[in-house]
Design an enzyme around this catalytic site. Structure first.
Site, short mmCIF file in Angstrom:
data_model
loop_
_atom_site.label_atom_id
_atom_site.label_comp_id
_atom_site.label_asym_id
_atom_site.label_seq_id
_atom_site.Cartn_x
_atom_site.Cartn_y
_atom_site.Cartn_z
N LYS A 210 0.83 -1.24 0.04
CA LYS A 210 0.03 -0.13 -0.05
C LYS A 210 1.02 1.40 0.04
CE LYS A 210 -3.69 2.43 2.68
NZ LYS A 210 -4.55 2.15 3.94
N GLU A 216 10.56 -4.61 4.92
CA GLU A 216 10.68 -5.92 4.40
C GLU A 216 10.39 -6.09 2.94
OE1 GLU A 216 8.90 -4.66 6.83
OE2 GLU A 216 8.99 -6.16 8.45
N GLY A 271 -5.13 -1.86 5.03
CA GLY A 271 -4.03 -3.13 4.41
C GLY A 271 -4.78 -4.58 4.86
N ARG A 272 -5.20 -4.37 6.10
CA ARG A 272 -5.73 -5.95 6.42
C ARG A 272 -7.10 -6.19 5.84
NH1 ARG A 272 -4.61 -2.67 10.66
NH2 ARG A 272 -6.27 -1.85 11.73
N GLU A 357 -4.69 -6.81 14.77
CA GLU A 357 -4.28 -5.28 14.47
C GLU A 357 -5.73 -4.28 14.55
OE1 GLU A 357 -2.54 -4.38 10.48
OE2 GLU A 357 -0.78 -4.82 11.45
N HIS A 388 -4.82 -33.51 17.22
CA HIS A 388 -3.80 -34.26 17.61
C HIS A 388 -2.73 -33.66 18.38
CE1 HIS A 388 -5.40 -38.26 16.08
NE2 HIS A 388 -6.11 -37.53 15.39
N LYS A 508 9.25 -0.59 14.40
CA LYS A 508 9.80 -0.31 13.26
C LYS A 508 10.67 0.82 13.44
CE LYS A 508 5.64 -1.15 10.28
NZ LYS A 508 4.61 -0.45 9.36
O1 F6P Z 1 2.36 -4.14 10.12
C1 F6P Z 1 1.77 -2.88 9.74
C2 F6P Z 1 1.32 -2.66 8.20
O2 F6P Z 1 1.18 -1.42 8.20
C3 F6P Z 1 0.07 -3.69 8.09
O3 F6P Z 1 -1.26 -3.02 8.49
C4 F6P Z 1 0.07 -3.72 6.48
O4 F6P Z 1 -0.97 -4.78 6.23
C5 F6P Z 1 1.53 -4.08 6.20
O5 F6P Z 1 2.33 -3.34 7.42
C6 F6P Z 1 2.04 -3.92 4.83
O6 F6P Z 1 2.13 -2.65 4.52
P1 F6P Z 1 2.29 -2.07 3.14
O7 F6P Z 1 1.07 -2.88 2.40
O8 F6P Z 1 2.19 -0.69 3.08
O9 F6P Z 1 3.50 -2.75 2.62
#
Ligand code: F6P
Length: 544
Positions: A210, A216, A271-272, A357, A388, A508
């Protein structure tokens, strides 16, 4: 930012519910069923093909009446209307919340800041369809002229969990000659192992983010670029092997992806809550545009049900209220999600982000500390594997763990007696959880006295069973929207904001501060424990 939110504990019915809880908490499901032979049929809803059995919950008719009353006092109806109308209910970020618009049919009008957002949504969907069809037909060619056969989605959190869950859930409907994989973790192992056996000339990366600034994802995207160019030797290859899914066109350009190869979405998609936006491109490539439309239609049907059904007949409302009942009144800490379907193996992980979240919050919308428990810890594994492993604790441990069991009458892979075995287990588990086995029954069976305490099952362990005919894209959409709205319901009752996630920021920030320190040669100014850990890492890597 001004919002007046009444903490749930100050709503008149909260107190009534506390007293009611004292009165009913020792009632046993055995007695509730004995006293009311029709309970099983009465406490069930059949909505959009989901048979939702909530009879095995520690509730009476009075409990449900009070919970619905609580929802009314909390202003749930107004909150729902505000969300669907595009009001800026994400107050700490000043944003509307319109994942429901993503599934709205053409012709609906939904306004944000005076602009109808529906035409733009369908424009992106159409662009995704054209692209997905090209890839599926082998008409999207890589830089060397070979058709793309491998799709790797790079993203994390909401830009990964929804797509990977949906891909696994709908694998049965996917085009099998395409290899679709997901990289999320910044641990290099994820990228290396995921791409190990892939040919760069046939591989397309979907960079899903987003913000397009997530550490990452950007690190993995950079490594993907290096991996691709190491084989293809020409930066012009990026245009054939990378597309971006983002709200941030300028960062996409900076990374080197032509915005013609970008699929956009909007800041009013959390995002979620984004798997039905362009973030679902890998899902669409897997199951085709028609399958993806079915998924959206399933979500939309549940959206409409949530928006219009009376609360006592409303699946997401009932599910959300049951969660409030156990979390805030019984003090239950967790909620298990137990899909009796292998295809739903990633569904619990997907729900973890969606729920935790969203309602893992300690202050109300106007910043006051809550004096009650909010968001439960969601977890789970597919049945029967969980049986199990951890069911021992659910049946005989000291904790109360409400369970959601999700099962399908028809298997997508009928094989001998497998499905009857699977289904016998889901029915049996919910029965055992609710009714247990008494010492009296054990003695009647001749169990030696010293073993009786060990073999006793108290029962009275609550569960919902959702029984659905068959897992289809439409049904998956319904399930996704069901949980989304159940979480929204909980947020409204607890008075917390389900659409921000400030709790992920501090880690972060600190990590960004530590990154340069890991090069060595810097003075460390953390606490003594963190300093010692960093020093040990530097030493192990000979960076002094
Ligand atoms: O972990 C925090 C967060 O902002 C989530 O809410 C989101 O889904 C994720 O990081 C990834 O964010 P982006 O889509 O901006 O890379």
């Amino acid at each position: 930012m001004t919002t007046k939110t009444t903490p749930a504990s100050q709503l008149p019915t909260w107190r009534t519910l506390q007293q009611h809880h004292q009165a009913v908490r020792d009632l046993h499901l055995r007695d509730l069923f004995d006293a009311d032979p029709g309970r099983g049929e009465r406490m069930a809803l059949d909505v959009l093909g989901i048979y939702f059995d909530y009879a095995k919950h520690r509730v009476t008719d009075e409990t449900l009446k009070l919970l619905v009353q609580l929802a009314n006092e909390a202003g749930l109806r107004g909150r729902i209307d505000a969300m669907f109308a595009g009001e800026k209910i994400n107050v700490t970020e000043g944003r509307a919340v319109l994942h429901t618009a993503l599934r709205a049919p053409k012709g609906r009008q939904i306004y944000v800041d005076g602009q109808d957002v529906v035409p733009g949504i369908h424009e992106v969907l159409d662009k995704m369809s054209v692209f997905a069809k090209q890839v599926r037909a082998g008409r999207w060619l890589g830089f060397t002229g070979k058709p793309i056969r491998n799709i790797v989605n790079i993203g994390i959190g909401g830009s990964d969990l929804g797509p990977v869950m949906a891909y696994e859930a709908l694998r049965h409907y996917s085009q099998r000659d395409l290899t679709i994989r997901y990289v999320s973790n910044v641990d290099g192992t994820d990228f290396v192992e995921t791409t190990r056996d892939l040919d760069p000339a046939e591989t397309l990366f979907l960079i899903s983010s987003k913000t397009f600034t997530t550490q990452e994802t950007m690190a993995n995207a950079q490594s993907a670029r290096d991996w691709c160019l190491a084989a293809l030797h020409d930066p012009a290859a990026v245009a054939r092997h990378f597309v971006a899914i983002s709200t941030n066109a300028s960062e996409v350009s900076k990374f080197g992806i032509d915005t013609a190869n970008m699929f956009g979405f909007w800041d009013w998609v959390g995002g979620r809550y984004s798997m039905t936006s362009a973030i679902g491109l890998s899902t669409m490539i897997a199951i085709g545009p028609e399958g993806f439309r079915e998924l959206l239609d399933g979500c939309h049907a549940m959206d409409e049900h949530y928006r219009t059904a009376p609360f006592d007949q409303n699946l997401p409302v009932i599910m959300g209220l049951l969660g409030v009942w156990y979390t805030s009144f019984f003090g239950a800490e967790t909620q298990a999600v137990l899909p009796y379907d292998q295809y739903l193996k990633r569904f619990p992980a997907y729900l973890q982000q969606m729920t935790m979240e969203s309602v893992g919050k300690q202050v109300t919308l106007d910043g006051a500390r809550v004096d009650y428990q909010t968001g439960a810890i969601y977890w789970g594994e597919p049945g029967t594997n969980g049986q199990h492993s951890f069911y021992q604790l659910i049946h005989q441990g000291t904790k109360l763990i409400p369970c959601d069991c999700i099962a399908f009458s028809q298997s997508l892979n009928p094989l001998g007696q497998h499905h009857d075995f699977l289904m016998s287990n889901v029915f049996a588990q919910a029965e055992a959880l609710a009714f247990g086995k008494t010492a009296l029954q054990l003695r009647a069976e001749g169990v030696p006295e010293e073993l009786v305490p060990h073999k006793t099952f108290d029962g009275n362990r609550p569960s919902t069973t959702m029984l659905i005919e068959r897992l289809t894209p439409r049904v998956l959409g319904e399930l996704v929207a069901l949980y989304e709205h159940a979480v929204f319901t909980q947020g409204a009752i607890w008075g917390v904001g389900p659409f921000d996630q400030w709790g992920v920021q501090l880690g972060k920030e600190l990590a960004n501060r530590i990154v340069p320190e890991l090069a060595g040669g810097r003075e460390l100014r953390h606490d003594s424990s963190t300093n010692a850990l960093i020093r040990r890492y530097l030493l192990a890597n000979r960076r002094g």
